[in-house]
Design a protein around this motif. Structure first.
Motif, PDB file in Angstrom:
ATOM      1  N   LEU A   1      42.538  40.479  38.265  1.00  0.00           N
ATOM      2  CA  LEU A   1      41.338  39.652  38.168  1.00  0.00           C
ATOM      3  C   LEU A   1      40.180  40.427  37.544  1.00  0.00           C
ATOM      4  CD1 LEU A   1      41.263  38.062  41.752  1.00  0.00           C
ATOM      5  CD2 LEU A   1      42.146  37.013  39.665  1.00  0.00           C
ATOM      6  N   ALA A   2      39.341  39.699  36.841  1.00  0.00           N
ATOM      7  CA  ALA A   2      38.044  40.240  36.436  1.00  0.00           C
ATOM      8  C   ALA A   2      37.024  39.804  37.491  1.00  0.00           C
ATOM      9  CB  ALA A   2      37.646  39.711  35.069  1.00  0.00           C
ATOM     10  N   MET A   3      36.100  40.679  37.824  1.00  0.00           N
ATOM     11  CA  MET A   3      35.113  40.323  38.843  1.00  0.00           C
ATOM     12  C   MET A   3      33.756  40.908  38.494  1.00  0.00           C
ATOM     13  SD  MET A   3      35.405  40.457  42.985  1.00  0.00           S
ATOM     14  CE  MET A   3      35.691  42.233  43.120  1.00  0.00           C
ATOM     15  N   VAL A   4      32.722  40.086  38.691  1.00  0.00           N
ATOM     16  CA  VAL A   4      31.351  40.541  38.459  1.00  0.00           C
ATOM     17  C   VAL A   4      30.540  40.331  39.728  1.00  0.00           C
ATOM     18  CG1 VAL A   4      31.393  40.119  35.979  1.00  0.00           C
ATOM     19  CG2 VAL A   4      30.634  38.306  37.515  1.00  0.00           C
ATOM     20  N   PHE A   5      29.627  41.270  39.969  1.00  0.00           N
ATOM     21  CA  PHE A   5      28.689  41.183  41.077  1.00  0.00           C
ATOM     22  C   PHE A   5      27.335  40.725  40.535  1.00  0.00           C
ATOM     23  CE2 PHE A   5      30.617  44.478  44.256  1.00  0.00           C
ATOM     24  CZ  PHE A   5      31.722  43.657  44.425  1.00  0.00           C
ATOM     25  N   THR A   6      26.670  39.856  41.290  1.00  0.00           N
ATOM     26  CA  THR A   6      25.355  39.353  40.882  1.00  0.00           C
ATOM     27  C   THR A   6      24.206  40.088  41.550  1.00  0.00           C
ATOM     28  OG1 THR A   6      25.244  37.716  42.641  1.00  0.00           O
ATOM     29  CG2 THR A   6      26.342  37.051  40.590  1.00  0.00           C
ATOM     30  N   GLY A   7      24.456  40.652  42.723  1.00  0.00           N
ATOM     31  CA  GLY A   7      23.370  41.245  43.491  1.00  0.00           C
ATOM     32  C   GLY A   7      22.447  40.221  44.122  1.00  0.00           C
ATOM     33  N   MET A   8      22.814  38.955  44.047  1.00  0.00           N
ATOM     34  CA  MET A   8      22.004  37.862  44.615  1.00  0.00           C
ATOM     35  C   MET A   8      22.940  36.895  45.324  1.00  0.00           C
ATOM     36  SD  MET A   8      19.944  34.855  42.545  1.00  0.00           S
ATOM     37  CE  MET A   8      18.457  35.802  42.228  1.00  0.00           C
ATOM     38  N   ARG A   9      22.533  36.417  46.486  1.00  0.00           N
ATOM     39  CA  ARG A   9      23.349  35.423  47.171  1.00  0.00           C
ATOM     40  C   ARG A   9      22.595  34.097  47.249  1.00  0.00           C
ATOM     41  NH1 ARG A   9      22.972  37.245  53.571  1.00  0.00           N
ATOM     42  NH2 ARG A   9      21.198  35.902  54.077  1.00  0.00           N
ATOM     43  N   HIS A  10      23.326  33.024  47.557  1.00  0.00           N
ATOM     44  CA  HIS A  10      22.738  31.688  47.639  1.00  0.00           C
ATOM     45  C   HIS A  10      23.221  30.949  48.877  1.00  0.00           C
ATOM     46  CE1 HIS A  10      20.464  31.505  43.950  1.00  0.00           C
ATOM     47  NE2 HIS A  10      21.503  31.792  43.198  1.00  0.00           N
ATOM     48  N   PHE A  11      23.010  31.512  50.042  1.00  0.00           N
ATOM     49  CA  PHE A  11      23.314  30.768  51.262  1.00  0.00           C
ATOM     50  C   PHE A  11      22.575  29.432  51.261  1.00  0.00           C
ATOM     51  CE2 PHE A  11      24.419  34.500  54.309  1.00  0.00           C
ATOM     52  CZ  PHE A  11      25.774  34.296  54.090  1.00  0.00           C
ATOM     53  N   ARG A  12      23.273  28.389  51.670  1.00  0.00           N
ATOM     54  CA  ARG A  12      22.652  27.060  51.789  1.00  0.00           C
ATOM     55  C   ARG A  12      23.166  26.435  53.081  1.00  0.00           C
ATOM     56  NH1 ARG A  12      20.181  23.771  48.018  1.00  0.00           N
ATOM     57  NH2 ARG A  12      20.238  21.534  48.377  1.00  0.00           N
ATOM     58  N   HIS A  13      22.382  26.557  54.129  1.00  0.00           N
ATOM     59  CA  HIS A  13      22.822  26.080  55.435  1.00  0.00           C
ATOM     60  C   HIS A  13      22.287  24.680  55.734  1.00  0.00           C
ATOM     61  CE1 HIS A  13      23.387  30.514  56.256  1.00  0.00           C
ATOM     62  NE2 HIS A  13      24.564  29.998  56.492  1.00  0.00           N
TER      63      HIS A  13
ATOM     64  N   PHE B   1      29.133  37.389  49.601  1.00  0.00           N
ATOM     65  CA  PHE B   1      30.236  38.320  49.345  1.00  0.00           C
ATOM     66  C   PHE B   1      31.497  37.942  50.125  1.00  0.00           C
ATOM     67  CE2 PHE B   1      27.699  40.724  52.645  1.00  0.00           C
ATOM     68  CZ  PHE B   1      28.608  40.614  53.688  1.00  0.00           C
ATOM     69  N   PHE B   2      32.632  38.391  49.617  1.00  0.00           N
ATOM     70  CA  PHE B   2      33.890  38.290  50.349  1.00  0.00           C
ATOM     71  C   PHE B   2      33.914  39.427  51.381  1.00  0.00           C
ATOM     72  CE2 PHE B   2      35.188  36.106  46.440  1.00  0.00           C
ATOM     73  CZ  PHE B   2      35.843  34.995  46.958  1.00  0.00           C
ATOM     74  N   PRO B   3      33.914  39.094  52.686  1.00  0.00           N
ATOM     75  CA  PRO B   3      33.908  40.168  53.678  1.00  0.00           C
ATOM     76  C   PRO B   3      35.240  40.909  53.766  1.00  0.00           C
ATOM     77  CG  PRO B   3      34.094  38.050  54.746  1.00  0.00           C
ATOM     78  CD  PRO B   3      33.868  37.767  53.292  1.00  0.00           C
ATOM     79  N   PHE B   4      36.303  40.225  53.346  1.00  0.00           N
ATOM     80  CA  PHE B   4      37.638  40.813  53.306  1.00  0.00           C
ATOM     81  C   PHE B   4      38.306  40.401  52.001  1.00  0.00           C
ATOM     82  CE2 PHE B   4      36.602  39.969  57.756  1.00  0.00           C
ATOM     83  CZ  PHE B   4      36.802  41.221  58.332  1.00  0.00           C
ATOM     84  N   ALA B   5      39.399  41.002  51.687  1.00  0.00           N
ATOM     85  CA  ALA B   5      40.111  40.681  50.450  1.00  0.00           C
ATOM     86  C   ALA B   5      40.890  39.378  50.553  1.00  0.00           C
ATOM     87  CB  ALA B   5      41.063  41.821  50.083  1.00  0.00           C
ATOM     88  N   ASP B   6      41.066  38.824  51.774  1.00  0.00           N
ATOM     89  CA  ASP B   6      41.939  37.662  51.926  1.00  0.00           C
ATOM     90  C   ASP B   6      41.449  36.447  51.152  1.00  0.00           C
ATOM     91  OD1 ASP B   6      39.757  37.317  53.573  1.00  0.00           O
ATOM     92  OD2 ASP B   6      40.902  36.871  55.390  1.00  0.00           O
ATOM     93  N   GLY B   7      40.147  36.189  51.162  1.00  0.00           N
ATOM     94  CA  GLY B   7      39.616  35.045  50.419  1.00  0.00           C
ATOM     95  C   GLY B   7      39.829  35.197  48.931  1.00  0.00           C
ATOM     96  N   LEU B   8      39.584  36.387  48.427  1.00  0.00           N
ATOM     97  CA  LEU B   8      39.789  36.642  47.005  1.00  0.00           C
ATOM     98  C   LEU B   8      41.256  36.477  46.623  1.00  0.00           C
ATOM     99  CD1 LEU B   8      38.186  39.125  44.695  1.00  0.00           C
ATOM    100  CD2 LEU B   8      40.633  39.428  45.059  1.00  0.00           C
ATOM    101  N   LEU B   9      42.159  36.980  47.447  1.00  0.00           N
ATOM    102  CA  LEU B   9      43.592  36.865  47.154  1.00  0.00           C
ATOM    103  C   LEU B   9      44.052  35.415  47.226  1.00  0.00           C
ATOM    104  CD1 LEU B   9      44.898  40.024  49.020  1.00  0.00           C
ATOM    105  CD2 LEU B   9      44.596  39.708  46.548  1.00  0.00           C
ATOM    106  N   THR B  10      43.463  34.630  48.113  1.00  0.00           N
ATOM    107  CA  THR B  10      43.785  33.200  48.173  1.00  0.00           C
ATOM    108  C   THR B  10      43.382  32.520  46.870  1.00  0.00           C
ATOM    109  OG1 THR B  10      43.481  33.169  50.572  1.00  0.00           O
ATOM    110  CG2 THR B  10      43.382  31.051  49.436  1.00  0.00           C
ATOM    111  N   ALA B  11      42.223  32.902  46.337  1.00  0.00           N
ATOM    112  CA  ALA B  11      41.781  32.350  45.058  1.00  0.00           C
ATOM    113  C   ALA B  11      42.734  32.760  43.937  1.00  0.00           C
ATOM    114  CB  ALA B  11      40.364  32.818  44.742  1.00  0.00           C
ATOM    115  N   ALA B  12      43.196  33.996  43.972  1.00  0.00           N
ATOM    116  CA  ALA B  12      44.154  34.459  42.960  1.00  0.00           C
ATOM    117  C   ALA B  12      45.459  33.678  43.054  1.00  0.00           C
ATOM    118  CB  ALA B  12      44.402  35.952  43.128  1.00  0.00           C
ATOM    119  N   GLU B  13      45.902  33.412  44.281  1.00  0.00           N
ATOM    120  CA  GLU B  13      47.132  32.629  44.460  1.00  0.00           C
ATOM    121  C   GLU B  13      46.974  31.207  43.932  1.00  0.00           C
ATOM    122  OE1 GLU B  13      47.794  32.828  48.632  1.00  0.00           O
ATOM    123  OE2 GLU B  13      48.296  34.980  48.621  1.00  0.00           O
ATOM    124  N   ALA B  14      45.738  30.688  43.991  1.00  0.00           N
ATOM    125  CA  ALA B  14      45.481  29.348  43.451  1.00  0.00           C
ATOM    126  C   ALA B  14      45.435  29.343  41.931  1.00  0.00           C
ATOM    127  CB  ALA B  14      44.168  28.816  44.010  1.00  0.00           C
ATOM    128  N   GLY B  15      45.400  30.524  41.325  1.00  0.00           N
ATOM    129  CA  GLY B  15      45.433  30.601  39.868  1.00  0.00           C
ATOM    130  C   GLY B  15      44.163  31.084  39.222  1.00  0.00           C
TER     131      GLY B  15
END
Length: 528
Positions: free
Chosen positions: A516-528, A477-491
């Motif tokens: 923006l349109a946004m969908v939630f998956t309810g599943m994450r895919h951390f890969r460390h 998930f995006f913990p804050f809106a800043d990452g999402l807004l950066t993606a929006a600024e990129a187009g």
């Protein structure tokens, strides 16, 4: 310890009869007395060899469907007796125990039985008891006894006997004892692992892992680290089971990166030609296309700089046209289910390029274990075989994705699963156009991916980066809106992410404000 020990008596009991007759005939040529059991004895007699049944040695018939035949003091005394210990020699003489100088045993095919999907009871019946007991006894007494557990070692023993007039050296006996203990350890690991799965024991008290040496490696991740590559016996299609057609030996990093590339391309399915380019375990270009050559070209255009010296995975038979495109730059490894003759001919001129074919793709839904070492222990988990449930997708914004956006979102989600977290993936028309991987901050990954797209636009002479009109996937998930807004600024115009942040409402509101349109998956895919 005694160095050379002549081999006068051999006990042979094998499930795998490969090379057995020739080997036993060679032993007989040295005057070695052959003792054997059940089917092995019948095989040797049918070949005209003189064999003594183990029941003649023990004085007991094989019984209980062969469960009891070698578990006897006449056998284990012959294997364990110390020939330089007077008390042992007196005991042998008193009880008529004859020494056994060579033990040749390979075990019931438990692993193969499990692999073919046999029933619980059939698997239990294929757990060898007498074999491991004899192997451990002979290996412990390697001061006097030689043990062979793999048919591939028959020739080595015969060479040893030829050099030493029918004897085996201490160094050889030690070497074979180590191999033998490795075999019984791997066997017990297979049994305990299977039983844990069979009874649903998710976290057994003890976990054992085993592997078979596939090749020694020149070094590990760095030249000062020694390394080797082992197979785990699962036969999952991939670098471990592949045929290498050309090129120098694979390195540690080649193997690691090739596995990452092939697992991702398998996750994309086979409905359309697809290509994955990986560099340092992260995809730097992923695309579908009308043809494999088209898919490669589109993947290459995501990040041409990183693609140099990369690993390429394909989901279909590599053809000559695609090979021609790939050969235009330096590539370390190409892996595909198959390769046609035209492709092989193209790559023949690229001596340093490794071409691997696997015969198929791994099943991305298949269960399995993944583990890594930490100081003092192992972390063990299920392989990330989780697949997105489309019915569980939740549109959380005022605007729903278009059909085209949704197709790209699902593609981006699959790619993000294979990118090191924090992962951000921009996709447009079935191809990645920016990948941000492994950053400590998700907003940094978002910016890096957008910057790479900007760099590629300049290289390709485009008026604007391909992130304009793209969609974006975030592995968590995006913990804050800043990452999402950066993606929006990129187009980016649409977003797919797991959801579940304490600030989801804030992020959703920001998406709505940005259109923006946004969908939630309810599943994450951390890969460390």
């Amino acid at each position: 310890m005694t160095d050379l020990v002549p081999i006068g008596r051999a006990l042979i009991s094998v499930s795998d009869k490969e090379g057995l007759i020739e080997f036993a005939r060679a032993l007989a040529g040295y005057g070695v007395e052959l003792i054997s059991t059940g089917g092995t004895s019948l095989t040797l007699r049918a070949a005209g060899l003189k064999v003594r049944d183990v029941s003649d040695v023990t004085g007991f018939p094989e019984m209980m469907d062969g469960r009891v035949k070698t578990l006897h003091p006449m056998v284990h005394g012959g294997l364990l007796a110390l020939r330089d210990d007077d008390e042992h020699l007196v005991a042998m003489a008193a009880h008529g125990i004859e020494p056994i100088d060579l033990l040749v045993v390979n075990l019931y095919p438990f692993e193969a039985t499990v692999a073919r999907g046999a029933s619980y009871d059939d698997c239990i019946e294929n757990i060898d008891i007498g074999g491991p007991a004899m192997i451990r006894a002979a290996s412990k007494n390697h001061k006097f006894v030689t043990v062979v557990t793999d048919p591939e070692d028959y020739a080595a023993l015969l060479d040893e006997m030829k050099r030493n007039d029918g004897a085996a050296s201490l160094a050889f006996r030690k070497h074979q004892a180590q191999i033998a203990y490795g075999r019984t350890a791997a066997y017990d690991a297979a049994v305990s692992g299977w039983m844990a799965d069979a009874i649903g024991e998710e976290a057994p008290r003890r976990r054992a892992f085993a592997g078979t040496l596939a090749q020694g490696l020149r070094y590990g991740e760095n030249p000062h680290q020694s390394a080797a590559f082992y197979t785990d016996g699962t036969n999952r299609p991939g670098v471990a089971t592949a045929r290498q057609w050309q090129g120098k030996e694979l390195s540690y990093n080649n193997i690691n990166d090739t596995d990452a590339a092939f697992e991702l391309v398998a996750d994309l399915g086979t409905d359309e030609p697809a290509c994955v380019i990986v560099k340092h375990a992260n995809p730097c270009g992923v695309a579908r296309g009308a043809t494999l050559a088209d898919a490669y070209a589109r993947a290459f255009d995501c990040d041409r700089t990183s693609a140099f010296g990369g690993i390429i995975a394909l989901n279909r038979t590599l053809d000559g046209a695609t090979a021609e495109r790939i050969s235009e730059i330096f590539t370390e490894v190409v892996i595909a289910p198959e390769a046609d003759e035209a492709a092989k001919a193209v790559f023949a001129a690229k001596k340093n390029l490794r071409l691997l074919t696997t015969g198929g793709l791994p099943d991305p839904r298949a269960k399995g274990l993944a583990f890594r070492q930490v100081a003092g222990g192992l972390l063990v988990q299920d392989r990330d075989s989780g697949q997105l449930d489309l019915s569980a997708l939740k549109v959380v914004t005022k605007r729903a994705p278009t059909d085209a956006e949704m197709a790209d979102l699902l593609f981006a989600w699959k790619v993000a699963k294979h990118v090191k977290s924090n992962a951000i993936v921009y996709v447009k028309d079935g191809a990645t156009v920016g990948v941000g991987a492994g950053q400590m901050s998700r907003v940094d990954s978002t910016r890096i991916a957008a910057r790479k797209a900007q760099d590629m636009a300049e290289v390709m002479g485009l008026a604007q980066p391909l992130t304009k009109g793209s969609v974006v996937a975030s592995d968590a998930f995006f913990p804050f809106a800043d990452g999402l807004l950066t993606a929006a600024e990129a187009g980016a115009t649409a977003v797919i992410q797991p959801g579940g942040s304490m600030r989801d409402a804030e992020v959703i509101a920001a998406a709505d404000e940005a259109g923006l349109a946004m969908v939630f998956t309810g599943m994450r895919h951390f890969r460390h």
